[in-house]
Design a protein around this motif. Structure first.
Motif, PDB file in Angstrom:
ATOM      1  N   HIS A 212      43.293  28.689  36.967  1.00  0.00           N
ATOM      2  CA  HIS A 212      42.887  29.184  38.285  1.00  0.00           C
ATOM      3  C   HIS A 212      42.310  30.583  38.111  1.00  0.00           C
ATOM      4  O   HIS A 212      42.703  31.309  37.188  1.00  0.00           O
ATOM      5  N   GLN A 213      41.424  30.975  39.011  1.00  0.00           N
ATOM      6  CA  GLN A 213      40.770  32.283  38.873  1.00  0.00           C
ATOM      7  C   GLN A 213      41.689  33.452  39.247  1.00  0.00           C
ATOM      8  O   GLN A 213      41.358  34.621  39.012  1.00  0.00           O
ATOM      9  N   ALA A 214      42.838  33.160  39.831  1.00  0.00           N
ATOM     10  CA  ALA A 214      43.704  34.214  40.381  1.00  0.00           C
ATOM     11  C   ALA A 214      43.991  35.356  39.403  1.00  0.00           C
ATOM     12  O   ALA A 214      43.911  36.532  39.765  1.00  0.00           O
TER      13      ALA A 214
ATOM     14  N   ASP B 194      42.266  36.311  36.768  1.00  0.00           N
ATOM     15  CA  ASP B 194      41.035  37.080  36.533  1.00  0.00           C
ATOM     16  C   ASP B 194      40.759  38.015  37.711  1.00  0.00           C
ATOM     17  O   ASP B 194      40.440  39.194  37.518  1.00  0.00           O
ATOM     18  N   SER B 195      40.870  37.485  38.912  1.00  0.00           N
ATOM     19  CA  SER B 195      40.609  38.300  40.111  1.00  0.00           C
ATOM     20  C   SER B 195      41.581  39.480  40.166  1.00  0.00           C
ATOM     21  O   SER B 195      41.191  40.611  40.469  1.00  0.00           O
TER      22      SER B 195
ATOM     23  N   LEU C  47      40.634  42.120  37.503  1.00  0.00           N
ATOM     24  CA  LEU C  47      39.434  42.886  37.857  1.00  0.00           C
ATOM     25  C   LEU C  47      39.705  43.822  39.035  1.00  0.00           C
ATOM     26  O   LEU C  47      39.166  44.931  39.104  1.00  0.00           O
TER      27      LEU C  47
END
Lengths: 121, 119, 99
Positions: B14-16, B18-19, B22
């Motif tokens: 899931h992108q969580a 990474d988000s 960042l």
């Protein structure tokens, strides 16, 4: 900074399909132990978490719903259900395992705005 | 301003994560403090030092370790969620520590903002 | 309040719930798969436009660009980078991730 904050736990997911409902309760109990002002909000499928009469033997998973009834022992008494979400699921207050306050969407949105910390599950 | 961050999902799926990373990096670059990142639910998998991504991919675990080292970010892994998923001291990546849910609540109390990343 | 949404409105009711429930005057930030809501010609465009009278809508540009839609931002939505995301979290007194 005040060490007493308003925490709201926003529950929007149905129970058992994912673990979030159970984990939310865990954090609620800990937050209450830290003497914070705790509210629980039930929106969308989160309303299903409160349905009484859960029989979880057939899925070999612990039925955690009695914990909602124990919340008042931890001075957690602010349980809010969004009216539109409840009605959209064919439920009414009598279907719930615990007493709740039913709020309109607008009232719920206003209450969210008043919080210091909002945790979503 | 003091930020707390919560990561609820595992790396690479899931992108969580990474988000969250960042966001943390941008907060620090903007002059704010990231006081603690709390890894919860499948998010505890961000703390496995056994992770070996392909060479041309980002190394999510190492990225968190580096952030902790360079900016004194407290990386806390939920003990109950970690034990359920086989994350223990013996396979914990550098910069992470295992502790209880009280650390999440404390982030809410001590930080000016608590931002959650999940599914 | 800053409302953070990360799901496409074409497959999830999350953005709809957020817009229906949130108090007027808040900021909505679309990240991850929610960025599709802010593209020209998507089926949710008119609903998002209608909400703009009550709230300010922002989209995380790195997420929109990653999905090949950096040039399709609909009118009225403000693009932000991660520093802008941090700025929104600072300028609002609280925030909520609609997971």
């Amino acid at each position: 900074m005040s060490d007493n904050k308003k925490f709201m736990f926003v529950n929007r997911k149905a129970p058992y399909g994912t673990i979030y409902a159970l984990e939310s309760l865990e954090v609620v109990l800990i937050t209450a132990a830290f003497d914070q002002d705790v509210s629980l909000a039930f929106l969308d499928d989160g309303v299903y978490q409160l349905k009484k009469g859960m029989q979880t033997k057939g899925i070999e998973t612990k039925n955690f719903s009695p914990t909602y009834r124990a919340l008042e022992d931890y001075d957690v008494e602010k349980l809010y259900v969004e009216k539109e979400a409840m009605e959209a699921r064919g439920l009414n207050e009598d279907d719930f395992i615990v007493g709740v306050t039913v709020l309109s969407r607008a009232e719920m949105g206003k209450l969210m705005d008043e919080q210091d910390v909002v945790l979503s599950f | 301003m003091k930020f707390g961050i919560v990561v609820n999902e595992g790396p690479y799926q899931h992108q969580a994560s990474d988000s969250a990373y960042l966001f943390a990096k941008a907060a620090i670059e903007s002059g704010h403090e990231v006081w603690r990142v709390f890894f919860y639910h499948d998010g505890v998998n961000n703390a496995s030092r056994l992770t070996e991504p392909p060479q041309d991919d980002r190394n999510i675990v190492n990225r968190w370790t580096k952030l902790a080292e360079e900016h004194k970010v407290d990386l806390v892994v939920c003990v109950a969620a970690a034990l359920r998923r086989g994350i223990k001291e013996e396979n914990l990546a550098q910069g992470f520590r295992i502790s209880g849910l009280g650390q999440l609540v404390e982030s809410g109390i001590k930080c000016d903002r608590l931002v959650t990343f999940g599914d | 309040m800053l409302h953070i949404v990360n799901k496409s409105p074409l497959t999830s009711g999350t953005l709809e719930s957020c817009l229906n429930t949130m108090a007027d005057g808040g900021d909505v930030l679309l990240i991850e798969d929610a960025v599709y809501a802010a593209t020209k010609g998507n089926a949710y465009e008119s609903k998002l436009s209608a909400a703009m009278g009550r709230c300010k809508v922002h989209v995380l540009m790195p997420d929109l660009e990653a999905r090949g839609l950096g040039d399709r931002l609909m009118a009225g939505v403000a693009g932000v980078d991660y520093a802008g995301f941090v700025g929104l979290a600072v300028s609002n007194k609280n925030c909520q991730s609609w997971l």
